[in-house]
Every structure is written in C-alpha cells, then in structure tokens.
Design a protein around this motif. Structure first.
Motif, PDB file in Angstrom:
ATOM      1  N   LEU A 246       0.830  -1.209   0.000  1.00  0.00           N
ATOM      2  CA  LEU A 246       0.000   0.000   0.000  1.00  0.00           C
ATOM      3  C   LEU A 246       0.865   1.260   0.000  1.00  0.00           C
ATOM      4  O   LEU A 246       0.581   2.232  -0.691  1.00  0.00           O
ATOM      5  CB  LEU A 246      -0.920   0.011   1.231  1.00  0.00           C
ATOM      6  N   LEU A 247       1.928   1.198   0.804  1.00  0.00           N
ATOM      7  CA  LEU A 247       2.854   2.328   0.912  1.00  0.00           C
ATOM      8  C   LEU A 247       3.497   2.619  -0.442  1.00  0.00           C
ATOM      9  O   LEU A 247       3.617   3.769  -0.865  1.00  0.00           O
ATOM     10  CB  LEU A 247       3.935   1.966   1.925  1.00  0.00           C
ATOM     11  N   TYR A 248       3.880   1.557  -1.110  1.00  0.00           N
ATOM     12  CA  TYR A 248       4.496   1.696  -2.428  1.00  0.00           C
ATOM     13  C   TYR A 248       3.511   2.347  -3.407  1.00  0.00           C
ATOM     14  O   TYR A 248       3.845   3.305  -4.112  1.00  0.00           O
ATOM     15  CB  TYR A 248       4.955   0.336  -2.953  1.00  0.00           C
ATOM     16  N   LEU A 249       2.269   1.844  -3.437  1.00  0.00           N
ATOM     17  CA  LEU A 249       1.255   2.398  -4.340  1.00  0.00           C
ATOM     18  C   LEU A 249       0.964   3.856  -4.006  1.00  0.00           C
ATOM     19  O   LEU A 249       0.802   4.687  -4.894  1.00  0.00           O
ATOM     20  CB  LEU A 249      -0.035   1.579  -4.260  1.00  0.00           C
ATOM     21  N   GLY A 250       0.923   4.144  -2.710  1.00  0.00           N
ATOM     22  CA  GLY A 250       0.706   5.528  -2.265  1.00  0.00           C
ATOM     23  C   GLY A 250       1.822   6.438  -2.752  1.00  0.00           C
ATOM     24  O   GLY A 250       1.570   7.532  -3.261  1.00  0.00           O
ATOM     25  N   SER A 251       3.043   5.963  -2.636  1.00  0.00           N
ATOM     26  CA  SER A 251       4.199   6.751  -3.066  1.00  0.00           C
ATOM     27  C   SER A 251       4.158   7.015  -4.566  1.00  0.00           C
ATOM     28  O   SER A 251       4.449   8.121  -5.022  1.00  0.00           O
ATOM     29  CB  SER A 251       5.496   6.021  -2.726  1.00  0.00           C
ATOM     30  N   GLU A 252       3.791   5.991  -5.328  1.00  0.00           N
ATOM     31  CA  GLU A 252       3.704   6.150  -6.786  1.00  0.00           C
ATOM     32  C   GLU A 252       2.630   7.187  -7.154  1.00  0.00           C
ATOM     33  O   GLU A 252       2.839   8.029  -8.021  1.00  0.00           O
ATOM     34  CB  GLU A 252       3.378   4.803  -7.456  1.00  0.00           C
ATOM     35  N   LEU A 253       1.499   7.095  -6.463  1.00  0.00           N
ATOM     36  CA  LEU A 253       0.410   8.031  -6.698  1.00  0.00           C
ATOM     37  C   LEU A 253       0.857   9.476  -6.440  1.00  0.00           C
ATOM     38  O   LEU A 253       0.600  10.383  -7.226  1.00  0.00           O
ATOM     39  CB  LEU A 253      -0.766   7.677  -5.778  1.00  0.00           C
ATOM     40  N   VAL A 254       1.557   9.652  -5.322  1.00  0.00           N
ATOM     41  CA  VAL A 254       2.007  10.988  -4.927  1.00  0.00           C
ATOM     42  C   VAL A 254       3.079  11.502  -5.892  1.00  0.00           C
ATOM     43  O   VAL A 254       3.093  12.671  -6.270  1.00  0.00           O
ATOM     44  CB  VAL A 254       2.503  10.961  -3.461  1.00  0.00           C
ATOM     45  N   LYS A 255       3.950  10.589  -6.314  1.00  0.00           N
ATOM     46  CA  LYS A 255       4.988  10.944  -7.289  1.00  0.00           C
ATOM     47  C   LYS A 255       4.336  11.439  -8.582  1.00  0.00           C
ATOM     48  O   LYS A 255       4.752  12.434  -9.169  1.00  0.00           O
ATOM     49  CB  LYS A 255       5.842   9.697  -7.582  1.00  0.00           C
ATOM     50  N   ASN A 256       3.278  10.726  -9.019  1.00  0.00           N
ATOM     51  CA  ASN A 256       2.565  11.116 -10.243  1.00  0.00           C
ATOM     52  C   ASN A 256       1.857  12.453 -10.117  1.00  0.00           C
ATOM     53  O   ASN A 256       1.526  13.075 -11.117  1.00  0.00           O
ATOM     54  CB  ASN A 256       1.569  10.029 -10.662  1.00  0.00           C
ATOM     55  N   LYS A 257       1.626  12.885  -8.879  1.00  0.00           N
ATOM     56  CA  LYS A 257       1.017  14.208  -8.670  1.00  0.00           C
ATOM     57  C   LYS A 257       2.082  15.302  -8.630  1.00  0.00           C
ATOM     58  O   LYS A 257       1.773  16.469  -8.398  1.00  0.00           O
ATOM     59  CB  LYS A 257       0.185  14.213  -7.370  1.00  0.00           C
ATOM     60  N   GLY A 258       3.341  14.885  -8.815  1.00  0.00           N
ATOM     61  CA  GLY A 258       4.415  15.878  -8.916  1.00  0.00           C
ATOM     62  C   GLY A 258       5.164  16.167  -7.623  1.00  0.00           C
ATOM     63  O   GLY A 258       5.888  17.153  -7.515  1.00  0.00           O
ATOM     64  N   TYR A 259       5.032  15.306  -6.620  1.00  0.00           N
ATOM     65  CA  TYR A 259       5.736  15.509  -5.345  1.00  0.00           C
ATOM     66  C   TYR A 259       6.959  14.607  -5.266  1.00  0.00           C
ATOM     67  O   TYR A 259       6.953  13.512  -5.818  1.00  0.00           O
ATOM     68  CB  TYR A 259       4.820  15.166  -4.169  1.00  0.00           C
ATOM     69  N   ASP A 260       7.975  15.064  -4.536  1.00  0.00           N
ATOM     70  CA  ASP A 260       9.084  14.130  -4.271  1.00  0.00           C
ATOM     71  C   ASP A 260       9.201  13.810  -2.779  1.00  0.00           C
ATOM     72  O   ASP A 260      10.057  13.049  -2.356  1.00  0.00           O
ATOM     73  CB  ASP A 260      10.423  14.631  -4.857  1.00  0.00           C
ATOM     74  N   THR A 261       8.313  14.414  -1.988  1.00  0.00           N
ATOM     75  CA  THR A 261       8.243  14.044  -0.570  1.00  0.00           C
ATOM     76  C   THR A 261       6.774  13.818  -0.206  1.00  0.00           C
ATOM     77  O   THR A 261       5.866  14.255  -0.909  1.00  0.00           O
ATOM     78  CB  THR A 261       8.777  15.164   0.366  1.00  0.00           C
ATOM     79  N   MET A 262       6.589  13.130   0.908  1.00  0.00           N
ATOM     80  CA  MET A 262       5.243  12.892   1.424  1.00  0.00           C
ATOM     81  C   MET A 262       5.284  13.200   2.912  1.00  0.00           C
ATOM     82  O   MET A 262       6.271  12.893   3.578  1.00  0.00           O
ATOM     83  CB  MET A 262       4.870  11.426   1.192  1.00  0.00           C
ATOM     84  N   LEU A 263       4.232  13.812   3.419  1.00  0.00           N
ATOM     85  CA  LEU A 263       4.232  14.155   4.829  1.00  0.00           C
ATOM     86  C   LEU A 263       3.483  13.087   5.627  1.00  0.00           C
ATOM     87  O   LEU A 263       2.285  12.894   5.440  1.00  0.00           O
ATOM     88  CB  LEU A 263       3.590  15.527   5.035  1.00  0.00           C
ATOM     89  N   TYR A 264       4.229  12.368   6.471  1.00  0.00           N
ATOM     90  CA  TYR A 264       3.592  11.380   7.354  1.00  0.00           C
ATOM     91  C   TYR A 264       3.037  12.149   8.542  1.00  0.00           C
ATOM     92  O   TYR A 264       3.789  12.777   9.272  1.00  0.00           O
ATOM     93  CB  TYR A 264       4.615  10.349   7.845  1.00  0.00           C
ATOM     94  N   HIS A 265       1.718  12.069   8.728  1.00  0.00           N
ATOM     95  CA  HIS A 265       1.067  12.910   9.719  1.00  0.00           C
ATOM     96  C   HIS A 265       0.699  12.140  10.983  1.00  0.00           C
ATOM     97  O   HIS A 265       0.081  11.085  10.914  1.00  0.00           O
ATOM     98  CB  HIS A 265      -0.186  13.512   9.083  1.00  0.00           C
ATOM     99  N   PHE A 266       1.091  12.700  12.139  1.00  0.00           N
ATOM    100  CA  PHE A 266       0.684  12.164  13.452  1.00  0.00           C
ATOM    101  C   PHE A 266       1.106  10.718  13.691  1.00  0.00           C
ATOM    102  O   PHE A 266       0.286   9.869  14.037  1.00  0.00           O
ATOM    103  CB  PHE A 266      -0.843  12.231  13.620  1.00  0.00           C
TER     104      PHE A 266
END
Length: 295
Positions: A246-266
C-alpha cells in the motif's frame, strides 16, 4: 471552532461529561468506560493565558475525577482517538491539516500543573525515494501474484468505501493507544465531517472480495505537501506485508502528482513499529503530545 462544535456530538457516547469553567478558560471532564487504560480525560479545552485560571479549572476537574474513583487524568482527548486529541509541542509555525493549533504556552502550563507527556507523536516530510519504497515495489508484485488486488479511488468516489474503511480501522486499531470504538453512524457524521472538506486519495487492498487494508491521503491545504494521514490493515493480515504494498502504491500516486516528498502525519512515537529515517530522507518535523497526571 465550527469543527469543535460538530465534534461535541461525541459527548452523547460518554459515560459522563461535565463542563468546567474558570474565567475565560473552559474544558470538559469526559469519562469513557470503553477505554482500556485511561478512562478519565479532559477535552474540548479552550484555555486563556492566565495560569491561575488553569490551576483552578484543572484542580476542580481532577477533584471530580478522583471523587468518581479514577486515579489519573489524561488529555487533551475528545472522548477517543477518532476525535481531536493532543497538543502541538514544537514547530508552531508549521500548518498542516488537520492540526493542533494551540499556542506554545499550553505545553508549558500543563507541565507546571504536574502533568507529564504520556504519548508523543510526530509529523515529518519523508522523501518518496526511501529504502522502504524499494522493498515495497518487490512486495507489491509478490502480493499481486498471491491473488491480492488493489484499487485506487479519488475524491467523491472514495466515499463509496466508507463502510470498508470503518470496518478495517475498527479491526486494526482495537489495541491502539487511547482507542475506543464508535458506532458507524457517529463515524460517518463526526469523523467524516473534516474528511469531506478535502479531495482524498484512497487505496484499498482486497483479498478476494474482502477489503483488508487501506491508506489515505490528500494535499495539505496550507502548503505544498501531500499528507499521508492514515493506514490500516486487518489484524489477521498484518504479517503479510500488505502495508508495504500500500505504501508503495501511495508513493507512486504521490509521485505522479508531482511531489518528491510525502508528509507522514501524526505518527505515534511509542508504537512498536515507529522508526525515524535518516536525515537524508526526512526533515521538517513537528511534534505533539498527550499528557497524564496521576491523581
């Protein structure tokens, strides 16, 4: 403010609640007998700058809790972790969504009143190309071969999976710190009230027809971040590395939105699985806490 008023609907589930006031400050004493560890808490706190008001307010809440037979008071916590809880303890300049918007003196005052940090949490920006992600790609392929499937839904379409998300969460979080169940109707009305304000991306893992895990996130309305908010996998599947896929798929999705970082919240720092990455992978950390006082 508005969200706090909506959220006060949770008090209907409390075994007992009472509002305490002192000058310009107020808070609720809330009893939740469904809690495993700390059943007495303070929540919905709106506190002024006068520490004398705090002293009066908290000593009255503490006396009441003690009189009712409870040996500690924990908070800030609005009934359980489905609702708002914790105060920010650092990086008060950093605005996330949702967030704890308390002033910096809150953590100082509460410690002066004899409270200590019970649990701490952190939010941080993590580079998408990190060691876990590389493992995730491999795991994702394996899971598909084993017959698991994954679907991604965004915006309104995500709400078709509300019931699945609720059931997975209930199962996955049942042993989590400060957790207690809430009925589905309450989840739908109260928890979803803030989720509906944003465009979410939801990835669901399925085993056959059964939804067994999810991860969801969204763009931070206060800055250029993509927030990874919650992930959960049903207990009986937790050893299957579904989370990594799931983490991998999430990262790919976020990458495709043009981000190179993701904010892990709480993320809870006392959770067995919590790990910090190296400085090359993470930065921009903001921390939070929930407090306790033995009575």
């Amino acid at each position: 403010r508005n969200n706090m008023n909506i959220e006060k609907g949770i008090l209907q589930l409390a075994d007992y609640y009472e509002k305490f006031e002192a000058g310009a400050s107020s808070a609720y004493l809330i009893i939740n007998e469904k809690m495993k560890d700390y059943k007495a808490m303070f929540g919905f706190a709106e506190l002024g700058e006068d520490i004398e008001e705090w002293k009066e307010l908290f000593s009255r809440m503490e006396d009441k809790a003690k009189e009712m037979g409870y040996s500690s008071l924990v908070g800030p916590l609005n009934y359980c972790t489905w609702m708002s809880y914790r105060w920010a303890i650092s990086r008060f300049d950093m605005k996330l969504f949702p967030d704890c918007t308390n002033p910096p003196f809150y953590p100082e005052y509460i410690k002066e009143l004899g409270y200590r940090e019970l649990y701490t949490y952190r939010s941080a920006e993590i580079a998408i190309n990190n060691p876990l992600n590389e493992v995730g790609e491999q795991v994702y392929s394996e899971k598909k071969e084993e017959g698991y499937s994954f679907i991604t839904v965004e915006k309104e379409e995500a709400f078709a999976y509300v019931k699945e998300v609720y059931e997975i969460s209930k199962n996955a979080f049942s042993d989590a710190l400060l957790y207690s169940d809430i009925p589905f109707e309450v989840f739908e009305k109260l928890y979803l009230s803030w989720v509906k304000e944003i465009d979410i991306s939801l990835i669901v893992a399925l085993h056959g027809k059964e939804a067994i895990g999810y991860v969801f996130g969204y763009e931070n309305r206060y800055g250029r971040d993509f927030i990874s908010k919650t992930s959960a996998v049903k207990k009986e599947y937790q050893k299957q590395k579904i989370y990594l896929a799931l983490l991998y798929l999430g990262s790919e999705l976020v990458k495709n939105k043009g981000y190179d970082t993701m904010l892990y919240h709480f993320q809870c720092e006392q959770k067995d699985t919590f790990r910090r990455f190296g400085e090359d992978v993470e930065n921009n950390e903001k921390r939070y806490a929930v407090y306790v006082k033995e009575l």
